[in-house]
Design an enzyme around this catalytic site. Structure first.
Site, PDB file in Angstrom:
ATOM      1  N   LYS A 157     -15.850 -45.160 -73.156  1.00  0.00           N
ATOM      2  CA  LYS A 157     -14.657 -44.485 -73.656  1.00  0.00           C
ATOM      3  C   LYS A 157     -14.860 -42.976 -73.714  1.00  0.00           C
ATOM      4  O   LYS A 157     -14.003 -42.201 -73.263  1.00  0.00           O
ATOM      5  CB  LYS A 157     -14.300 -45.007 -75.050  1.00  0.00           C
ATOM      6  CG  LYS A 157     -12.950 -44.481 -75.566  1.00  0.00           C
ATOM      7  CD  LYS A 157     -12.874 -44.448 -77.064  1.00  0.00           C
ATOM      8  CE  LYS A 157     -13.562 -43.220 -77.624  1.00  0.00           C
ATOM      9  NZ  LYS A 157     -13.369 -43.048 -79.082  1.00  0.00           N
ATOM     10  N   ASP A 206      -9.287 -46.648 -76.933  1.00  0.00           N
ATOM     11  CA  ASP A 206      -9.793 -46.655 -78.302  1.00  0.00           C
ATOM     12  C   ASP A 206      -9.090 -47.760 -79.079  1.00  0.00           C
ATOM     13  O   ASP A 206      -8.405 -48.601 -78.504  1.00  0.00           O
ATOM     14  CB  ASP A 206      -9.580 -45.285 -78.948  1.00  0.00           C
ATOM     15  CG  ASP A 206      -8.101 -44.975 -79.197  1.00  0.00           C
ATOM     16  OD1 ASP A 206      -7.223 -45.730 -78.705  1.00  0.00           O
ATOM     17  OD2 ASP A 206      -7.826 -43.979 -79.892  1.00  0.00           O
TER      18      ASP A 206
END
Length: 227
Positions: free
Chosen positions: A137, A155
Site C-alpha cells: 500500500k 487502505d
C-alpha cells in the site's frame, strides 16, 4: 469486473456490482466536485511523504501531521533524520501508535536510502518494498503521488467502501486492488484512490454513513446497508 477465478474465501457473496457506465458516472461526479484531490498528509517533500505514510500505519493522518510538523522543521532529509538518532526521532513521534517499531523502520529506511539510493526515493515497487516499513500500500501511494503512476493503494477505507458501493466484492486488499484497477477508467486512475479515501473518510463512514449528503447515492449499490 472481478474475476470469477478468485477463491470464494476472498469474495463476498451477494454483492451487487456497478456496471461500467455507472462507474464512469461516479468518477465524473468525484472529479467535478474535486478536480485534483491531494493527500491529507502534510509533507514538504517526497522523502517526508514516504516517512509520513510509513508513520500513518494504524494511525490517523491528523495524528501523524501533528507529530511531524515540528519534526520536518528540523529534519526533512534521510541524513538529518539519521543525525537525530532513534531516541531523538522518538521524541517527536511518541504520540503516534507503535512509535518504537516505526522509529526503527524509519531509521533503517533512511540508512538504506542514503547507502543504496543516493538519498532518493526509488521509483519501482520492488525497490520501495525493500525498504523497512514499506508494504504494497505504501509503495502504491509513493508510485502514484510522487511518480504519477496509475496505482491503487487500498487502505481500510477502500477495503470497506468498495464492496459497499459495488466496485468490488473482494475481501482482501489484493482482490480489491485488482478489481479497482480493472474497473476504473484510465482517465480517472491518477486521482481515484484519493477520491475514494476522502469519500470513505467524510461521507461513506463506517458508522452512520451520510447517504443523504452523498453525491452518488442514486448510483451506489448500498451493499450491506439498509438504506
Amino acid at each position: 469486473m472481478p474475476s470469477n477465478k478468485e477463491p470464494s474465501s476472498k469474495r463476498q457473496q451477494g454483492i451487487k456490482l456497478l456496471n461500467p457506465q455507472q462507474i464512469n458516472e461516479i468518477f465524473c461526479r468525484f472529479r467535478s466536485a474535486n478536480e485534483k484531490p491531494v493527500t491529507e498528509l502534510q509533507a514538504p517533500n517526497d522523502f517526508t511523504l514516504l516517512v509520513s505514510v510509513v508513520l500513518s500505519a494504524q494511525a490517523t493522518d491528523k495524528s501523524v501531521n501533528k507529530a511531524t510538523e515540528p519534526l520536518y522543521k528540523v529534519a526533512d532529509t534521510p541524513e538529518k533524520i539519521l543525525a537525530l538518532g532513534e531516541e531523538g526521532l522518538i521524541s517527536y513521534i511518541k504520540s503516534i501508535g507503535l512509535y518504537r517499531s516505526k522509529a526503527k523502520h524509519v531509521m533503517e529506511l533512511c540508512r538504506i536510502l542514503v547507502e543504496k539510493f543516493d538519498s532518493k526515493i526509488p521509483d519501482t515497487r520492488e525497490a520501495l518494498q525493500s525498504l523497512p516499513g514499506v508494504g504494497r500500500k505504501t509503495a502504491n501511494v509513493i508510485l502514484n503521488v510522487v511518480y504519477g503512476k496509475p496505482t491503487m493503494p487500498v487502505d481500510t477505507h477502500l477495503l470497506r467502501i468498495s464492496p459497499r458501493m459495488g466496485l468490488s466484492n473482494g475481501t482482501t486488499p489484493e482482490t480489491v486492488e485488482e478489481d479497482l484497477l480493472h474497473c476504473i477508467p484510465k482517465e480517472f486512475m491518477q486521482h481515484a484512490h484519493h477520491w475514494l479515501i476522502l469519500h470513505g473518510r467524510y461521507i461513506c463512514t463506517a458508522r452512520n454513513p451520510k447517504c443523504t449528503e452523498c453525491p452518488i447515492q442514486d448510483i451506489c449499490m448500498h451493499n450491506n446497508l439498509d438504506n
